[in-house]
Scaffold this active site. Structure first.
Site, PDB file in Angstrom:
ATOM      1  N   CYS A 145       2.746  -9.269  -2.924  1.00 51.62           N
ATOM      2  CA  CYS A 145       3.778 -10.304  -3.007  1.00 51.62           C
ATOM      3  C   CYS A 145       5.135  -9.811  -2.524  1.00 51.62           C
ATOM      4  O   CYS A 145       5.463  -8.636  -2.644  1.00 51.62           O
ATOM      5  CB  CYS A 145       3.952 -10.788  -4.448  1.00 51.62           C
ATOM      6  SG  CYS A 145       2.572 -11.745  -5.071  1.00 51.62           S
ATOM      7  N   ASP A 203      -1.829  10.986   9.001  1.00 50.90           N
ATOM      8  CA  ASP A 203      -2.116   9.624   8.537  1.00 50.90           C
ATOM      9  C   ASP A 203      -1.519   9.437   7.151  1.00 50.90           C
ATOM     10  O   ASP A 203      -1.225  10.415   6.451  1.00 50.90           O
ATOM     11  CB  ASP A 203      -3.628   9.379   8.512  1.00 50.90           C
ATOM     12  CG  ASP A 203      -3.981   7.903   8.673  1.00 50.90           C
ATOM     13  OD1 ASP A 203      -3.054   7.067   8.687  1.00 50.90           O
ATOM     14  OD2 ASP A 203      -5.174   7.581   8.779  1.00 50.90           O
TER      15      ASP A 203
END
Length: 510
Positions: free
Chosen positions: A12, A389
């Protein structure tokens, strides 16, 4: 990169705007909120919504919600529904506790004894099941599967000692905060006020910005002393595109009242004595945009420090350092700088291959990495390559990339991961695979390099990550003249590392 591929995402983003000064305002509030949500699009791509009001009546809420990206949900026609407005809140969503459908779109709007309220929520309640049962026992029906609706309904409850003639919204908010310790950053709109609320542990981010006059194209005529409005957002990265400057963070446990006149702290709800704050450390690692500011420091700078720390912990004989575009780039630059190796691009990204790309057959599915990335083989042929990464979650995304680099001429491929292994689900607002799906909990982890086809694999330690995040915070606090006051308000420095260590800041209730 691996996080993005495997559905580990923040769920969100919240954004609010209120015009300052005389109403009705000339400020285009719905458009400001829309642009603010575009700046938070990385936090949720499933659905979006905006609720606006003229501020004159608690009944005059205008609502538009829809499934999809911001630019799909909001256009000229849909924005017309949100005028004329002096304030509003918006939300962009990626579901965790509720399924992906329109009825779970936020902000939620409910009618209370004292008029409508609208609520936008980032986070996930750790005791949602108990709260759901409690509301149902009190005869409150729930129309969605989202725990954000629980928050809205709990706010609609009248707290003890409240007079029926007047609403004590601070008491209602504190009542909610006493019911559930974490995880939430909230925007609550009632009539002409926006309340910005962060849980006592500060698990999810929330900050305030000040809208200033834009001026002409050369910056002339710009008066930074004038305030056109206030904005509040999950991340400060959304401020620049709307002409807002960073004002400050909402502190853990703080209840802030934002009106057309000013920004005012109403209360700070403390944590249990001795508990440190628990801001999600993965906001720094991956979820946030690199230009956002948390705890007084830019996310980009923290990621770069993580790369430098990784170089200290896991050096390797190599010819160059690179990354899988593009979230781990700051860490790769930090690693290269510390090791004294050149940073060189080895892959280029096809930006037009989106998450919704349809894979029509097995062959194209297996060629997914080749489809998404081009290879810059002239840059690394015959050389030893270190790839940085942000995380290896299941191991089935980095493996094809290693294969691609080897087939294109890399002599060696070493993997360095700028975060520790993820071993536990989050339960506080991040969608993470089950414990059994995580590579760190599987037998293959004991020989991970062989499993993914790398020459070596090393993760950043938990201690290394925490020190990289907290280094600047501690240094700044030591230099603050108001250190004692600051400590009394926000308590000990702390970050949530539950997905890495299993040490949750509060007891989980299911």
């Amino acid at each position: 990169m691996e996080l993005e591929e495997l559905g580990i995402r923040e769920e969100c983003g919240v954004f609010g705007c209120i015009a300052a000064g005389v109403w009705p305002t000339e400020l285009d509030v719905p458009h400001v909120i829309t642009l603010g949500l575009v700046g938070l699009q990385h936090r949720g791509q499933e659905s979006a919504g905006i609720v606006t009001s003229d501020g004159e009546s608690s009944q005059a809420f205008k609502v538009h919600k829809g499934m999809g990206l911001i630019n799909h949900v909001f256009n000229a026609d849909s924005l017309k529904k949100l005028y004329v407005s002096n304030l509003g809140i918006g939300h962009t969503r990626y579901s965790t506790s509720g399924i992906s459908e329109l009825q779970n779109c936020q902000p939620f709007v409910v009618e209370t004894l004292h008029g409508k309220i609208a609520v936008a929520h980032n986070g996930e309640l750790t005791n949602a099941v108990r709260l759901r049962r409690k509301l149902m026992r009190h005869g409150v029906g729930l129309s969605t599967s989202s725990d954000s609706e629980l928050i809205t309904q709990l706010l609609a409850f009248t707290p003890p000692l409240e007079n029926d003639d007047t609403a004590d919204w601070v008491a209602r908010i504190k009542n909610l905060m006493n019911e559930t310790p974490t995880s939430y950053s909230l925007l609550i709109m009632h009539k002409d006020i926006i309340y910005a609320v962060r849980d006592p542990y500060g698990n999810r981010p929330l900050c305030i910005g000040r809208l200033i006059p834009v001026g002409d194209i050369n910056g002339k005529g710009k008066d930074n002393s004038e305030t056109e409005g206030w904005v509040v957002s999950s991340e400060s990265c959304s401020f620049l595109s709307i002409g807002a400057e960073y004002y400050r963070e909402v502190l853990p446990g703080e209840i802030v009242k934002i009106s057309r006149y000013d920004v005012q702290t109403l209360d700070v709800v403390p944590r249990p004595e001795g508990d440190p704050s628990a801001f999600c450390i993965f906001e720094y690692v991956y979820f946030a945009r690199p230009d956002s500011i948390f705890e007084g420091q830019m996310v980009y700078s923290v990621r770069r420090r993580c790369g430098q720390q990784l170089a200290i912990e896991a050096p390797v004989e190599a010819d160059l350092v690179s990354t899988v575009p593009e979230s781990a780039t700051p860490a790769a630059l930090g690693y290269a700088q510390k090791c004294g190796l050149p940073y060189v691009e080895v892959l280029c990204k096809n930006r037009y291959v989106g998450r919704t790309f349809i894979q029509p057959n097995m062959r194209l599915r297996q060629l997914g990495v080749a489809k998404k990335f081009g290879v810059l083989s002239d840059n690394f042929k015959g050389k030893r390559v270190v790839i940085i990464d942000d995380s290896i979650v299941r191991g089935n995304t980095i493996s094809p990339i290693i294969k691609l680099l080897r087939e294109s001429g890399a002599k060696e491929v070493h993997i360095r991961v700028a975060s520790p292994p993820i071993r536990f689900p989050c339960y506080m607002g991040i969608n993470i695979p089950t414990k059994e799906e995580l590579i760190a909990n599987r037998p293959e982890f004991h020989d991970l390099a062989n499993y993914i086809g790398a020459d070596s694999v090393v993760y950043l330690s938990v201690e290394g990550l925490v020190s990289s995040v907290q280094e600047s915070i501690k240094a700044r606090k030591e230099n603050e003249n108001s250190l004692k006051t600051q400590k009394s308000r926000v308590g000990k420095i702390g970050h949530c590392t539950a997905c890495l260590t299993g040490d949750y800041p509060v007891e989980l209730e299911w």
